[in-house]
Design a protein around this motif. Sequence first.
Motif, PDB file in Angstrom:
ATOM      1  N   LEU A  78       0.721  -1.255   0.081  1.00 45.98           N
ATOM      2  CA  LEU A  78       0.030  -0.176  -0.077  1.00 45.98           C
ATOM      3  C   LEU A  78       0.887   1.171   0.026  1.00 45.98           C
ATOM      4  O   LEU A  78       0.584   2.313  -0.727  1.00 45.98           O
ATOM      5  N   ALA A  79       1.850   1.058   0.618  1.00 52.06           N
ATOM      6  CA  ALA A  79       2.798   2.472   0.985  1.00 52.06           C
ATOM      7  C   ALA A  79       3.549   2.559  -0.635  1.00 52.06           C
ATOM      8  O   ALA A  79       3.783   3.578  -1.035  1.00 52.06           O
ATOM      9  N   LEU A  80       4.003   1.415  -1.168  1.00 50.81           N
ATOM     10  CA  LEU A  80       4.491   1.428  -2.459  1.00 50.81           C
ATOM     11  C   LEU A  80       3.723   2.072  -3.530  1.00 50.81           C
ATOM     12  O   LEU A  80       4.011   3.112  -4.374  1.00 50.81           O
ATOM     13  N   PHE A  81       2.429   1.631  -3.330  1.00 50.32           N
ATOM     14  CA  PHE A  81       1.395   2.318  -4.533  1.00 50.32           C
ATOM     15  C   PHE A  81       1.142   3.612  -4.266  1.00 50.32           C
ATOM     16  O   PHE A  81       0.972   4.521  -5.104  1.00 50.32           O
ATOM     17  N   ALA A  82       1.079   3.975  -3.024  1.00 50.98           N
ATOM     18  CA  ALA A  82       0.581   5.538  -2.547  1.00 50.98           C
ATOM     19  C   ALA A  82       2.096   6.325  -3.181  1.00 50.98           C
ATOM     20  O   ALA A  82       1.841   7.494  -3.740  1.00 50.98           O
ATOM     21  N   GLY A  83       3.271   6.010  -2.907  1.00 50.03           N
ATOM     22  CA  GLY A  83       4.289   6.482  -3.451  1.00 50.03           C
ATOM     23  C   GLY A  83       4.322   6.688  -4.812  1.00 50.03           C
ATOM     24  O   GLY A  83       4.736   7.696  -5.314  1.00 50.03           O
ATOM     25  N   LEU A  84       3.928   5.620  -5.553  1.00 48.87           N
ATOM     26  CA  LEU A  84       3.848   5.626  -7.169  1.00 48.87           C
ATOM     27  C   LEU A  84       2.786   6.336  -7.488  1.00 48.87           C
ATOM     28  O   LEU A  84       2.987   7.342  -8.443  1.00 48.87           O
ATOM     29  N   PHE A  85       1.674   6.595  -6.855  1.00 49.84           N
ATOM     30  CA  PHE A  85       0.507   7.703  -7.237  1.00 49.84           C
ATOM     31  C   PHE A  85       1.294   9.031  -7.144  1.00 49.84           C
ATOM     32  O   PHE A  85       1.061   9.785  -8.167  1.00 49.84           O
ATOM     33  N   VAL A  86       1.983   9.375  -5.975  1.00 44.94           N
ATOM     34  CA  VAL A  86       2.195  10.555  -5.615  1.00 44.94           C
ATOM     35  C   VAL A  86       3.405  11.216  -6.482  1.00 44.94           C
ATOM     36  O   VAL A  86       3.551  12.050  -7.004  1.00 44.94           O
ATOM     37  N   LEU A  87       4.272   9.996  -6.871  1.00 42.10           N
ATOM     38  CA  LEU A  87       5.426  10.351  -7.932  1.00 42.10           C
ATOM     39  C   LEU A  87       4.860  10.496  -9.359  1.00 42.10           C
ATOM     40  O   LEU A  87       5.192  11.648  -9.958  1.00 42.10           O
TER      41      LEU A  87
ATOM     42  N   ALA B 250       8.340  13.802  -2.194  1.00 44.14           N
ATOM     43  CA  ALA B 250       7.501  12.799  -1.115  1.00 44.14           C
ATOM     44  C   ALA B 250       7.604  11.537  -2.005  1.00 44.14           C
ATOM     45  O   ALA B 250       7.741  10.456  -1.233  1.00 44.14           O
ATOM     46  N   GLY B 251       7.023  11.511  -3.144  1.00 45.50           N
ATOM     47  CA  GLY B 251       6.931  10.172  -3.786  1.00 45.50           C
ATOM     48  C   GLY B 251       8.336   9.375  -3.956  1.00 45.50           C
ATOM     49  O   GLY B 251       8.466   8.177  -3.601  1.00 45.50           O
ATOM     50  N   VAL B 252       9.387  10.057  -4.281  1.00 45.02           N
ATOM     51  CA  VAL B 252      10.533   9.412  -4.305  1.00 45.02           C
ATOM     52  C   VAL B 252      11.145   8.898  -2.881  1.00 45.02           C
ATOM     53  O   VAL B 252      11.778   7.845  -2.856  1.00 45.02           O
ATOM     54  N   ALA B 253      10.813   9.656  -1.868  1.00 48.67           N
ATOM     55  CA  ALA B 253      11.178   9.525  -0.463  1.00 48.67           C
ATOM     56  C   ALA B 253      10.423   8.223   0.065  1.00 48.67           C
ATOM     57  O   ALA B 253      10.934   7.210   0.630  1.00 48.67           O
ATOM     58  N   VAL B 254       9.188   8.064  -0.395  1.00 46.46           N
ATOM     59  CA  VAL B 254       8.390   7.049   0.049  1.00 46.46           C
ATOM     60  C   VAL B 254       8.723   5.737  -0.673  1.00 46.46           C
ATOM     61  O   VAL B 254       8.970   4.714   0.059  1.00 46.46           O
ATOM     62  N   LEU B 255       9.099   5.834  -1.784  1.00 45.98           N
ATOM     63  CA  LEU B 255       9.609   4.506  -2.935  1.00 45.98           C
ATOM     64  C   LEU B 255      10.896   4.178  -2.174  1.00 45.98           C
ATOM     65  O   LEU B 255      11.057   2.827  -2.008  1.00 45.98           O
ATOM     66  N   LEU B 256      11.675   4.900  -2.187  1.00 45.22           N
ATOM     67  CA  LEU B 256      13.002   4.745  -1.783  1.00 45.22           C
ATOM     68  C   LEU B 256      13.061   3.975  -0.566  1.00 45.22           C
ATOM     69  O   LEU B 256      13.766   2.932  -0.261  1.00 45.22           O
ATOM     70  N   ALA B 257      12.208   4.663   0.459  1.00 41.83           N
ATOM     71  CA  ALA B 257      12.256   3.901   1.812  1.00 41.83           C
ATOM     72  C   ALA B 257      11.516   2.676   2.027  1.00 41.83           C
ATOM     73  O   ALA B 257      11.879   1.759   2.557  1.00 41.83           O
ATOM     74  N   THR B 258      10.603   2.567   1.079  1.00 44.18           N
ATOM     75  CA  THR B 258       9.846   1.193   1.132  1.00 44.18           C
ATOM     76  C   THR B 258      10.749   0.166   0.417  1.00 44.18           C
ATOM     77  O   THR B 258      10.650  -1.022   0.967  1.00 44.18           O
TER      78      THR B 258
ATOM     79  N   ASP C 135      11.515   2.554   6.145  1.00 47.41           N
ATOM     80  CA  ASP C 135       9.806   2.768   5.497  1.00 47.41           C
ATOM     81  C   ASP C 135       9.148   3.128   6.652  1.00 47.41           C
ATOM     82  O   ASP C 135       8.213   4.003   6.444  1.00 47.41           O
ATOM     83  N   ARG C 136       9.165   2.604   8.002  1.00 47.08           N
ATOM     84  CA  ARG C 136       8.522   2.846   8.857  1.00 47.08           C
ATOM     85  C   ARG C 136       8.578   4.499   9.437  1.00 47.08           C
ATOM     86  O   ARG C 136       7.553   5.119   9.739  1.00 47.08           O
ATOM     87  N   PHE C 137       9.663   4.938   9.573  1.00 49.71           N
ATOM     88  CA  PHE C 137      10.058   6.116   9.915  1.00 49.71           C
ATOM     89  C   PHE C 137       9.542   7.135   8.776  1.00 49.71           C
ATOM     90  O   PHE C 137       8.807   8.198   9.055  1.00 49.71           O
TER      91      PHE C 137
END
Length: 154
Positions: free
Chosen positions: A18-27, A66-74, A81-83
């Motif tokens: 879910l976090a990966l998909f959210a990051g992809l959407f934002v990116l 934000a999208g890159v940060a979430v994707l890289l962290a995931t 990724d938690r942080f």
Amino acid sequence: MASHMPVNHSLRPLYRALALFAGLFVLAFGVLGFLDSQGEPLFHQGESSALGLKTNPAFSYASIAAGVAVLLATLVGRNVDRFVDMWVGVGFMLAGTAMLALMHTDSNVLNFTMATCIVSYLIGSVLFTAGMYVKVGPAAKAAAEEKHRAGVPA
């Protein structure tokens, strides 16, 4: 609060996805918004849009970051990724709240509409929830956490 966050939750892969998909959407939103709003002033309140949401160059740049940060962290995992998910999720909810208050003023620097606020809250909620459930740790710590939640004395 932190002492009650699950370790090695059985649905951890789902929350990471879910976090990966959210990051992809934002990116994707950020990149498409950047392409649509090229040549406009940074905080322009125009008609540029991406994925059905209004945007401007400033919001597009922030979304790409934000999208890159979430994707890289995931992709890194290991509690990074938690942080990131928790803090970026809170950031999306705070941005949605701030822009909701400023929506019909000249201070609407990110060109938000009601739909954009709602999507910001949704993305923030998904990321924050994912951040609460993706914590990993040794099996002994997970067992101790499970005993603590079940009320079994140590």
